[in-house]
Design a protein around this motif. Structure first.
Motif, PDB file in Angstrom:
ATOM      1  N   UNK A 133       0.696  -1.463   0.103  1.00 52.89           N
ATOM      2  CA  UNK A 133      -0.199   0.089   0.071  1.00 52.89           C
ATOM      3  C   UNK A 133       0.941   1.373   0.211  1.00 52.89           C
ATOM      4  N   UNK A 134       1.715   0.932   0.964  1.00 57.20           N
ATOM      5  CA  UNK A 134       2.592   2.555   0.960  1.00 57.20           C
ATOM      6  C   UNK A 134       3.488   3.135  -0.648  1.00 57.20           C
ATOM      7  N   UNK A 135       3.897   1.452  -0.637  1.00 55.65           N
ATOM      8  CA  UNK A 135       4.797   1.711  -2.379  1.00 55.65           C
ATOM      9  C   UNK A 135       3.951   2.008  -3.131  1.00 55.65           C
ATOM     10  N   UNK A 136       2.845   2.236  -3.458  1.00 55.66           N
ATOM     11  CA  UNK A 136       2.021   2.202  -4.776  1.00 55.66           C
ATOM     12  C   UNK A 136       1.222   3.225  -4.130  1.00 55.66           C
ATOM     13  N   UNK A 137       1.322   4.019  -3.149  1.00 56.19           N
ATOM     14  CA  UNK A 137       0.716   4.781  -2.334  1.00 56.19           C
ATOM     15  C   UNK A 137       1.972   6.405  -2.967  1.00 56.19           C
TER      16      UNK A 137
END
Lengths: 338, 418
Positions: free
Chosen positions: A159-163
């Protein structure tokens, strides 16, 4: 009269049940087996063979602890756990030790109240895609459907990486590695993401491993290690120093082949302390003098466990990399046995 | 000396003059039930005390507290199917809400389809046509006697393994879209055209749909009034006025006008990159769960409907036939309305079962409340007790609501005794 006996018994039971999890070591000794939590099956790390005997890199830790405590590496009751059931199993006392490629994080240590006893594999989260998808970087994955094991740190990293990269994706939550493999191979998801070691292990079981590539991005730090409950320091010491014994054994060149010979006594005091011929480390930790020797004999030292289960000569073919000894430029390091 | 030995007790007219004795609590029927109730109460309370005390002690042994503060912390994970706005930065409470709505969605769709299937199958199983009734028997027995979880996984696996991947829809691929290129059946779910509002009255798409729903309900109320009026005319004159065009107009025109003003447009799914975009994505997990729940519960409902119909005496259908009613009118006007009285109470428990069974969603990764609040949130925060209590409370409230509403309906269909 009988009633008051019954009520009294009820009260006692109530008090006893509240007594908590202090004496894990005594419980394990009394039971005669170690309850060890492992994955539901990940080649190389924890998987039962054709005879139903568990083997693998994580299983090796379970067997070493069982050998150190009970003198018998086979005295382990393996409890399979998924990413989402493992912590409940450990917190509730169903298992004594969790050796299931679990990432050491602040919140798991502090908030979930577990004690990580060390790191047995330094890993990072990666992505696997079919080669014919033509993707060469994780940043090209905008709009992709991603299979992800639920209840893991990878779910949060993803979630963090794509955000942070401002790209979108569709998560497909999955319970076990086997399910993820099936979904991925059926093409229900474009990408499978988990720890890079897990991806390599999963890919090794494919019919055509060459048709799938691991993308170059490693998006997180995933120090994987065995863990126990907070609050029983005696037990966490045993688990911690069993792991350290395996690491120290590799460092000192003690292997399952030469251990019998070395245990007769050597002129290296650290080996002698490790194998119980000098000093009384065993008594101090509450175990027999040959506890570390038993642990090392269970499956070999750290390097032997690595090479036998996941090393370059196995289908999984993982290089030591970060997991080389500190003397060889890696991160694997044990405090001294003194 | 006990009471039974007392000679005065043999004559009932003489009241015992002695004072209250402790043994009366057990041997005297006037007090015995109270004694038993008090003892049972004490045991229950002790059991409760033990449970709570045990929990508190074990929590403190683990160094954990009991706190719902985590519900306001950022969740950190993404959810694929969300009916309200949600990102990984939203709170765990919002994630639970997304899960709750997903549970309600699948339960609602499931109850509708299960009722539809169940009524049809139940009626057809009583058909005089041997083939039809046997087919329905096969359906009922097949679905009723195989665990629901297997059906969910079977449908999910069928969708995943046998349907084409989205990229096969690209130019040069094997697959093509159905129904005038508007529907794509893929192994990631079914993409159907959606409706979007170019210039909606309200801010969010959800609120626009709520507005439309409100208008639709108002139309339905008006239609009811028209029908009532027709009933009155029919009662008075014996001739029912033709109202179907009024009803149709009331149903279509207000909604149509509002949709036109809001600039409603069809939005067709098309392939872009890895997946289809636009349109509505009915995920495999939703379809598998929905169909399996409906087919499974529908089989039970079919038996309930059959039992209800069989409970109506044969004289009713014979009387209807004697009045010259055709078989389908006999069923709709005479048999089913009476059968409803028998059908509804067990139907309520089927609806409750379906709603609770929807928590099997976890098997196919459908993000219901069990998967979000009871799965990922509990796992990431370590708040098992709090999460499970919240979930139990949710299922309890939903179940009570369903049975409350259905009981109101039940009371209205029951025989009005005077």
């Amino acid at each position: 009269m009988k009633k008051s006996v019954f009520l009294g018994a009820l009260t006692v039971a109530g008090l006893a049940a509240g007594a908590g999890f202090a004496g894990t070591l005594d419980d394990v000794k009394a039971r005669g087996t170690l309850n060890c939590g492992v994955t539901t099956g990940l080649t190389g790390f924890a998987v039962p063979d054709a005879n139903g005997v568990w083997g693998g890199f994580d299983v090796g830790i379970c067997r070493a602890v069982a050998a150190a405590v009970l003198g018998d590496p086979m005295a382990v009751e393996f409890v399979t756990t998924t990413g989402s059931t493992r912590f409940t199993a450990l917190a509730s006392g169903e298992i004594d030790l969790l050796a299931r490629n679990t990432t050491w994080t602040f919140s798991r240590d502090v908030d979930l109240k577990f004690t990580f006893v060390g790191v047995n594999y330094y890993d990072g989260q990666g992505f696997m895609v079919p080669r014919d998808l033509g993707v060469s970087s994780a940043k090209d994955l905008d709009g992709a459907t991603v299979c992800i094991q639920t209840g893991t740190t990878t779910e949060l990293n993803l979630a963090d990486y794509f955000r942070t990269n401002n790209i979108s994706y569709e998560p497909v939550p999955i319970e076990t590695n086997a399910e993820a493999q099936q979904q991925y191979l059926a093409g229900a998801c474009d990408v499978y993401t988990t720890d890079a070691s897990g991806l390599a292990a999963t890919r090794a079981t494919f019919e055509a491993p060459g048709d799938h590539v691991l993308l170059p991005e490693i998006i997180s730090k995933e120090p994987l290690g065995p863990l126990v409950r907070h609050g029983d320091d005696e037990w966490s010491d045993i688990a911690r120093w069993t792991l350290n014994a395996l690491i120290t054994a590799e460092e000192l060149g003690v292997t399952s082949a030469n251990i019998a010979e070395l245990s007769a006594g050597t002129n290296n005091p650290e080996i002698n302390r490790l194998l119980g011929t000098e000093d009384e480390l065993g008594a101090k930790i509450g175990l027999d003098a040959d506890w570390a020797m038993n642990a090392i004999m269970a499956g070999g030292n750290y390097g032997e466990l690595f090479e036998k289960n996941i090393g370059e000569n196995t289908p999984i073919g993982l290089a030591r990399g970060l997991n080389a000894m500190w003397t060889e430029g890696g991160l694997i390091y044990s405090p001294p046995f003194r | 000396m006990t009471m039974l030995d007392d000679p005065r007790m043999s004559t009932p007219n003489v009241a015992p003059k002695k004072g209250f004795k402790l043994s009366q609590l057990i041997y005297d029927t006037r007090y015995r039930s109270i004694t038993i109730q008090v003892i049972a109460m004490i045991l229950v309370l002790m059991g409760l005390y033990w449970l709570v005390n045990n929990t508190i002690q074990n929590l403190s042994a683990l160094g954990k507290d009991f706190d719902f503060g985590f519900m306001t912390q950022p969740a950190g994970y993404d959810i694929n199917q969300r009916l309200i706005e949600y990102t990984s930065q939203s709170s765990h409470g919002k994630a639970a809400m997304v899960g709750i709505l997903n549970t309600v969605l699948v339960a609602f769709l499931g109850c509708l389809l299960a009722t539809f299937l169940g009524v049809i199958a139940g009626v057809l199983r009583l058909s005089k046509n041997w083939v039809v009734s046997q087919l329905m028997a096969v359906y009922v027995e097949g679905f009723r006697n195989v665990p629901l979880l297997l059906w969910i996984i079977a449908i999910f696996a069928l969708m995943t393994e046998s349907m084409p991947q989205p990229r096969e829809f690209k130019a040069g691929g094997d697959a093509s879209m159905a129904v005038f290129d508007s529907v794509a059946v893929t192994n990631r779910g079914v993409y159907v055209p959606g409706i979007v509002f170019e210039n909606g009255f309200l801010g969010s798409a959800v609120m626009n749909w709520v507005l439309l729903g409100a208008i639709l309900i108002a139309s339905l109320v008006l239609i009811r009034i028209v029908r009532r009026r027709a009933d009155v005319v029919q009662e008075a004159t014996g001739v029912r006025p033709t109202t179907w065009y009024q009803q149709l107009a009331l149903l279509v025109i207000p909604v149509g006008i509002v949709m036109f003003l809001m600039g409603a447009q069809f939005q067709y799914p098309y392939i872009k990159g890895f997946n289809f975009t636009d349109g509505i994505h009915l995920r495999n997990s939703l379809i598998a769960l929905w169909l399996a729940l409906s087919l499974y519960t529908g089989a039970f409902i079919a038996e309930i409907v059959r039992a209800g119909i069989l409970a109506i005496s044969k004289g009713q259908s014979e009387a209807a036939a004697a009045l010259g009613l055709r078989p389908n009118r006999t069923m709709n006007l005479v048999i089913l309305p009476q059968a409803m009285r028998v059908i509804i109470p067990p139907l309520i428990s089927q609806y409750l079962n379906l709603t609770k069974n929807s928590s099997l969603a976890i098997a196919v990764g459908y993000m219901d409340v069990r998967s979000t609040l009871g799965g990922i949130t509990v796992n990431q925060t370590g708040r098992e007790l709090e999460g499970m209590l919240l979930m139990a409370a949710f299922y309890l409230i939903v179940s009570l609501l369903i049975s409350g509403v259905m009981n109101i309906y039940n009371n209205r269909t029951q025989l009005q005794e005077r």
